[in-house]
Design an enzyme around this catalytic site. Structure first.
Site, short mmCIF file in Angstrom:
data_model
loop_
_atom_site.label_atom_id
_atom_site.label_comp_id
_atom_site.label_asym_id
_atom_site.label_seq_id
_atom_site.Cartn_x
_atom_site.Cartn_y
_atom_site.Cartn_z
CB SER A 17 -0.94 0.01 1.21
OG SER A 17 -0.19 -0.05 2.41
CG ASP A 185 -1.00 3.82 9.86
OD1 ASP A 185 0.15 4.15 9.48
OD2 ASP A 185 -1.80 3.21 9.12
CG HIS A 188 -0.79 3.13 5.61
ND1 HIS A 188 -1.38 2.37 6.61
CD2 HIS A 188 -0.76 2.34 4.50
CE1 HIS A 188 -1.71 1.19 6.12
NE2 HIS A 188 -1.34 1.14 4.84
#
Length: 225
Positions: A17, A185, A188
């Protein structure tokens, strides 16, 4: 070691991601909103005559086993001249949030497979980016027990496969600022975090200085327009 991108070459960013960065997967040219897009934009702005094509094949949630499963379609079939890989944090994260660990041996086996296949099938330079965590609490600091051996694997494979290592794991810790500048977090990245990652990538990648095979003709002095 510096990677030289050939004129009119293809550079592939691939990973999880962090690379995906909300790209539109239906649009094969979309670079997302993260470090891959930033690095591609800055490289192109600095070297527009090189006409380099950048591709993003990051997929959120991927572990190295997932990368291996899609390597044929998402890497080899695209025939890039530079392959940039960032993978590994989900191999650690799933141990802690899902009780689904990836052992170091499995991680190295699958990572070695994609690099070996690339060496066999493509004449491509390899850029390996270290997986990282920016711990925001003691719970995430405990992840280092699982992540550190995987970072060591990436470093070892970079040396073995003559790849360029982008040592980002320590980059965020080295900056004298609140970690929340980089992440919300621990994994990310904020836009600033992506920008820092892109800067480190760009230090490792430069345009090939070889002149084009068919240079444009010189301008004629006094030519009427």
């Amino acid at each position: 070691m510096t990677v030289r991108v050939p004129r009119e070459g293809r550079v592939l960013f691939i990973g999880d991601s962090i690379t995906d960065a909300d790209r539109d997967r239906a649009d094969g040219a979309d670079m997302g909103r993260g470090y891959a897009m930033m690095a591609a934009a800055w490289f192109t702005a600095a070297h527009p005559a090189h006409r380099v094509t950048f591709l993003n094949r990051g997929i959120g949630g991927d572990r190295v086993r997932d990368l291996r499963a899609r390597w044929e379609d998402d890497c080899l079939a695209l025939a890039p001249q530079v392959v940039s890989v960032l993978i590994g944090i989900n191999d650690t994260w799933r141990r802690y949030d899902s009780d689904d660990p990836t052992g170091v041996e499995e991680f190295e086996r699958d990572y070695r497979h994609v690099l070996g296949t690339t060496r066999e099938r493509l004449d491509a330079a390899l850029v390996l980016m270290e997986p990282f965590v920016i711990p925001l609490d003691d719970r995430q600091r405990a992840w280092r027990e699982d992540l550190d051996p995987k970072v060591a694997v990436v470093r070892r494979l970079a040396a073995e496969f003559d790849a360029t290592l982008v040592a980002v794991d320590a980059a965020f810790a080295a900056a004298d600022t609140d970690d929340r500048v980089w992440t919300d977090d621990g994994v990310h990245l904020t836009p600033s975090g992506h920008a820092l990652l892109a800067q480190h990538w760009l230090r490792a990648v430069v345009p090939d200085a070889t002149p084009p095979a068919h240079p444009a003709p010189a301008a004629t002095a006094g030519l009427a327009v």
